[in-house]
Motif scaffolding. Structure first.
Motif, PDB file in Angstrom:
ATOM      1  N   LYS A  51      19.971  15.503 -18.921  1.00  0.00           N
ATOM      2  CA  LYS A  51      19.027  15.575 -17.819  1.00  0.00           C
ATOM      3  C   LYS A  51      18.430  14.004 -17.742  1.00  0.00           C
ATOM      4  O   LYS A  51      18.174  13.358 -16.716  1.00  0.00           O
ATOM      5  CB  LYS A  51      17.992  16.452 -17.780  1.00  0.00           C
ATOM      6  N   ALA A  52      17.925  13.502 -19.006  1.00  0.00           N
ATOM      7  CA  ALA A  52      17.172  12.288 -19.160  1.00  0.00           C
ATOM      8  C   ALA A  52      18.122  10.898 -18.433  1.00  0.00           C
ATOM      9  O   ALA A  52      17.493  10.248 -17.931  1.00  0.00           O
ATOM     10  CB  ALA A  52      16.700  11.972 -20.481  1.00  0.00           C
ATOM     11  N   PHE A  53      19.398  11.190 -19.121  1.00  0.00           N
ATOM     12  CA  PHE A  53      20.028   9.879 -18.706  1.00  0.00           C
ATOM     13  C   PHE A  53      20.437   9.932 -17.506  1.00  0.00           C
ATOM     14  O   PHE A  53      20.877   9.102 -16.799  1.00  0.00           O
ATOM     15  CB  PHE A  53      21.541   9.796 -19.978  1.00  0.00           C
ATOM     16  N   GLY A  83       0.715  -1.242  -0.129  1.00  0.00           N
ATOM     17  CA  GLY A  83       0.123   0.140  -0.054  1.00  0.00           C
ATOM     18  C   GLY A  83       0.854   1.390   0.001  1.00  0.00           C
ATOM     19  O   GLY A  83       0.917   2.004  -1.133  1.00  0.00           O
ATOM     20  N   LEU A  84       1.403   1.528   0.828  1.00  0.00           N
ATOM     21  CA  LEU A  84       2.442   2.818   1.151  1.00  0.00           C
ATOM     22  C   LEU A  84       3.384   2.844   0.115  1.00  0.00           C
ATOM     23  O   LEU A  84       3.531   4.002  -0.515  1.00  0.00           O
ATOM     24  CB  LEU A  84       2.992   2.807   2.787  1.00  0.00           C
ATOM     25  N   LEU A  85       4.248   2.047   0.169  1.00  0.00           N
ATOM     26  CA  LEU A  85       5.353   1.991  -0.839  1.00  0.00           C
ATOM     27  C   LEU A  85       4.915   1.833  -2.282  1.00  0.00           C
ATOM     28  O   LEU A  85       5.455   2.545  -3.290  1.00  0.00           O
ATOM     29  CB  LEU A  85       6.435   0.868  -0.593  1.00  0.00           C
ATOM     30  N   GLY A  86       3.650   1.169  -2.530  1.00  0.00           N
ATOM     31  CA  GLY A  86       3.128   1.266  -3.874  1.00  0.00           C
ATOM     32  C   GLY A  86       2.579   2.512  -4.517  1.00  0.00           C
ATOM     33  O   GLY A  86       2.704   2.840  -5.602  1.00  0.00           O
ATOM     34  N   ALA A  87       2.104   3.137  -3.453  1.00  0.00           N
ATOM     35  CA  ALA A  87       1.455   4.585  -3.742  1.00  0.00           C
ATOM     36  C   ALA A  87       2.513   5.590  -3.655  1.00  0.00           C
ATOM     37  O   ALA A  87       2.660   6.612  -4.176  1.00  0.00           O
ATOM     38  CB  ALA A  87       0.632   5.050  -3.018  1.00  0.00           C
ATOM     39  N   LEU A  88       3.709   5.130  -2.957  1.00  0.00           N
ATOM     40  CA  LEU A  88       4.722   6.476  -2.750  1.00  0.00           C
ATOM     41  C   LEU A  88       5.484   6.547  -3.786  1.00  0.00           C
ATOM     42  O   LEU A  88       5.896   7.413  -4.479  1.00  0.00           O
ATOM     43  CB  LEU A  88       5.609   6.055  -1.563  1.00  0.00           C
ATOM     44  N   THR A  89       6.061   5.273  -4.261  1.00  0.00           N
ATOM     45  CA  THR A  89       7.101   5.174  -5.474  1.00  0.00           C
ATOM     46  C   THR A  89       6.424   5.233  -6.946  1.00  0.00           C
ATOM     47  O   THR A  89       5.240   4.785  -6.974  1.00  0.00           O
ATOM     48  CB  THR A  89       7.801   3.901  -5.246  1.00  0.00           C
ATOM     49  N   THR A  90       6.982   5.473  -7.915  1.00  0.00           N
ATOM     50  CA  THR A  90       6.229   5.445  -9.217  1.00  0.00           C
ATOM     51  C   THR A  90       7.038   5.226 -10.288  1.00  0.00           C
ATOM     52  O   THR A  90       8.075   6.243 -10.494  1.00  0.00           O
ATOM     53  CB  THR A  90       5.383   6.689  -9.233  1.00  0.00           C
ATOM     54  N   PHE A  91       6.950   4.320 -11.029  1.00  0.00           N
ATOM     55  CA  PHE A  91       7.476   4.029 -12.320  1.00  0.00           C
ATOM     56  C   PHE A  91       7.173   4.763 -13.426  1.00  0.00           C
ATOM     57  O   PHE A  91       7.845   5.209 -14.403  1.00  0.00           O
ATOM     58  CB  PHE A  91       7.729   2.283 -12.446  1.00  0.00           C
ATOM     59  N   SER A  92       5.822   4.766 -13.262  1.00  0.00           N
ATOM     60  CA  SER A  92       5.051   5.469 -14.476  1.00  0.00           C
ATOM     61  C   SER A  92       5.452   7.051 -14.493  1.00  0.00           C
ATOM     62  O   SER A  92       5.520   7.433 -15.631  1.00  0.00           O
ATOM     63  CB  SER A  92       3.679   5.294 -14.573  1.00  0.00           C
ATOM     64  N   THR A  93       5.245   7.656 -13.422  1.00  0.00           N
ATOM     65  CA  THR A  93       5.832   9.196 -13.581  1.00  0.00           C
ATOM     66  C   THR A  93       7.330   9.236 -14.091  1.00  0.00           C
ATOM     67  O   THR A  93       7.624  10.052 -14.748  1.00  0.00           O
ATOM     68  CB  THR A  93       5.528   9.716 -11.910  1.00  0.00           C
ATOM     69  N   PHE A  94       8.191   8.382 -13.504  1.00  0.00           N
ATOM     70  CA  PHE A  94       9.629   8.328 -13.673  1.00  0.00           C
ATOM     71  C   PHE A  94       9.528   8.418 -15.311  1.00  0.00           C
ATOM     72  O   PHE A  94      10.395   8.927 -15.872  1.00  0.00           O
ATOM     73  CB  PHE A  94      10.322   7.114 -13.016  1.00  0.00           C
ATOM     74  N   SER A  95       8.924   7.325 -15.964  1.00  0.00           N
ATOM     75  CA  SER A  95       9.062   7.140 -17.250  1.00  0.00           C
ATOM     76  C   SER A  95       8.523   8.134 -18.233  1.00  0.00           C
ATOM     77  O   SER A  95       9.147   8.958 -19.098  1.00  0.00           O
ATOM     78  CB  SER A  95       7.991   5.928 -17.701  1.00  0.00           C
ATOM     79  N   ASN A  96       7.536   8.760 -17.686  1.00  0.00           N
ATOM     80  CA  ASN A  96       6.985  10.014 -18.433  1.00  0.00           C
ATOM     81  C   ASN A  96       7.617  11.093 -18.148  1.00  0.00           C
ATOM     82  O   ASN A  96       8.031  11.832 -19.436  1.00  0.00           O
ATOM     83  CB  ASN A  96       5.509  10.141 -17.760  1.00  0.00           C
ATOM     84  N   GLU A  97       8.319  11.262 -17.211  1.00  0.00           N
ATOM     85  CA  GLU A  97       9.340  12.694 -16.898  1.00  0.00           C
ATOM     86  C   GLU A  97      10.463  12.582 -17.763  1.00  0.00           C
ATOM     87  O   GLU A  97      11.112  13.250 -18.423  1.00  0.00           O
ATOM     88  CB  GLU A  97       9.519  12.763 -15.530  1.00  0.00           C
ATOM     89  N   THR A  98      11.239  11.371 -17.804  1.00  0.00           N
ATOM     90  CA  THR A  98      12.191  11.012 -18.625  1.00  0.00           C
ATOM     91  C   THR A  98      11.921  11.352 -20.051  1.00  0.00           C
ATOM     92  O   THR A  98      12.758  11.777 -20.914  1.00  0.00           O
ATOM     93  CB  THR A  98      12.788   9.658 -18.314  1.00  0.00           C
ATOM     94  N   LEU A  99      11.020  10.775 -20.439  1.00  0.00           N
ATOM     95  CA  LEU A  99      10.645  10.803 -21.891  1.00  0.00           C
ATOM     96  C   LEU A  99      10.255  12.270 -22.305  1.00  0.00           C
ATOM     97  O   LEU A  99      10.697  12.905 -23.320  1.00  0.00           O
ATOM     98  CB  LEU A  99       9.166   9.991 -22.262  1.00  0.00           C
TER      99      LEU A  99
END
Length: 124
Positions: free
Chosen positions: A97-99, A71-87
Motif C-alpha cells: 500500500k505504501a509503495f 492559495g487554493l491549490l496550495g491548500a488543496l494539495t498536500t505533500f506533508s499529509t502524503f508523506s505522513n500517510e505513506t510513512l
C-alpha cells in the motif's frame, strides 16, 4: 499586498475543499488507503497544469494566479499529509500500500499536470 488577500481567500477555499473531498473519499472507500490525499493531489495537479498553461498564454491575471495557483491549490494539495500517510503505512508493515501510494501520487499527479497543460495549449 492585493495578491496576499487573493492567496488568503484561495487558501481558505482550498482548505475547505480538501476537507470535504477527504471526508467523501473515506465515506466511499474507507480509511485503509489514503484515497482522499491522492484525490486532492490529482485534482490539484490537473488544475495546476491548467493555471500554468493559461498563465503562459497570458490569459490569467496575477490575481487569479495568486488566488488559484498559490492559495487554493496550495491548500488543496498536500505533500506533508502524503508523506505522513505513506510513512504510517510503512510502519504498519503495509509495504505494498505504501509503495502503491507513492507510485500513484507521483505518476497520476505528473500526468494530470501534463493533461491540464495540454488541454489549454490545444485550445489556444
Amino acid at each position: 499586498m492585493n495578491n496576499l488577500i487573493f492567496v488568503a481567500l484561495g487558501g481558505s477555499i482550498g482548505a475547505v475543499f480538501r476537507y470535504l473531498i477527504s471526508i467523501f473519499m473515506i465515506q466511499v472507500f474507507g480509511s485503509s488507503f489514503p484515497f482522499g490525499t491522492l484525490m486532492v493531489n490529482v485534482i490539484g495537479s490537473f488544475l495546476m497544469g491548467v493555471i500554468y498553461a493559461l498563465g503562459e498564454a497570458s490569459q490569467v491575471s496575477p490575481e487569479i494566479k495568486a488566488l488559484v495557483g498559490v492559495g487554493l491549490l496550495g491548500a488543496l494539495t498536500t505533500f506533508s499529509t502524503f508523506s505522513n500517510e505513506t510513512l504510517l503505512l510503512m510502519q504498519q508493515g503495509a509495504w505494498l500500500k505504501a509503495f502503491t501510494n507513492i507510485a500513484l501520487n507521483l505518476c497520476l499527479c505528473l500526468f494530470m499536470v501534463y493533461l491540464g497543460q495540454q488541454l489549454v495549449f490545444s485550445r489556444i
